[in-house]
Design an enzyme around this catalytic site. Sequence first.
Site, PDB file in Angstrom:
ATOM      1  N   PRO A 255      53.221  45.118 -41.033  1.00  0.00           N
ATOM      2  CA  PRO A 255      52.332  43.988 -41.591  1.00  0.00           C
ATOM      3  C   PRO A 255      51.251  44.074 -40.390  1.00  0.00           C
ATOM      4  CG  PRO A 255      53.982  42.515 -41.071  1.00  0.00           C
ATOM      5  CD  PRO A 255      54.791  43.936 -40.821  1.00  0.00           C
ATOM      6  N   HIS A 256      50.217  43.996 -41.355  1.00  0.00           N
ATOM      7  CA  HIS A 256      49.014  43.847 -40.628  1.00  0.00           C
ATOM      8  C   HIS A 256      47.488  43.528 -41.297  1.00  0.00           C
ATOM      9  CE1 HIS A 256      48.965  48.138 -41.559  1.00  0.00           C
ATOM     10  NE2 HIS A 256      47.973  47.716 -42.529  1.00  0.00           N
TER      11      HIS A 256
END
Length: 155
Positions: free
Chosen positions: A65-66
């Site tokens: 996730p970013h």
Amino acid sequence: MQLSILLKPEAVRVFGKMSSKKRLFQELGEIAATAYGLASSDAIDALQERESLGPTGVGHGVALPHARLHGLDHVRGAFVRLEKPLDFGAVDRQPVDLVFALFAPQDSGVDHLKALALVSRTLRDTATCEKLRANTDPATLHAVLTEAQTSSQAA
């Protein structure tokens, strides 16, 4: 770019069971707040907003996730090892137990992509993932991640 710069030792955690992806993002937000002084609510919202575009589970039990955030000067990371894998909507439909979140400045451009590529390369290495899954000590996990990159650069 080096993982040892992206990832502080205090941004590495182990959790037994996570009830949902939303709960995981809350924990990642807390880690970002504690380790990097980010507003946890901003980090959580940014992760959820990015995830709404499509799942960041890349397969083989790994999720990346970013999010982009205001108020950051460099890309920062948080790593979580889950003892009980979590359904993440990954491309291979396998649950996730290794999660490396990246928080990038709003206008980071290529640095964000370089960091994502670096983390992706590191977590595609089967031996590195086996070592991560075999350990529950956050200091050891940090060492495995930062040493994996060093040894892969030497090759």
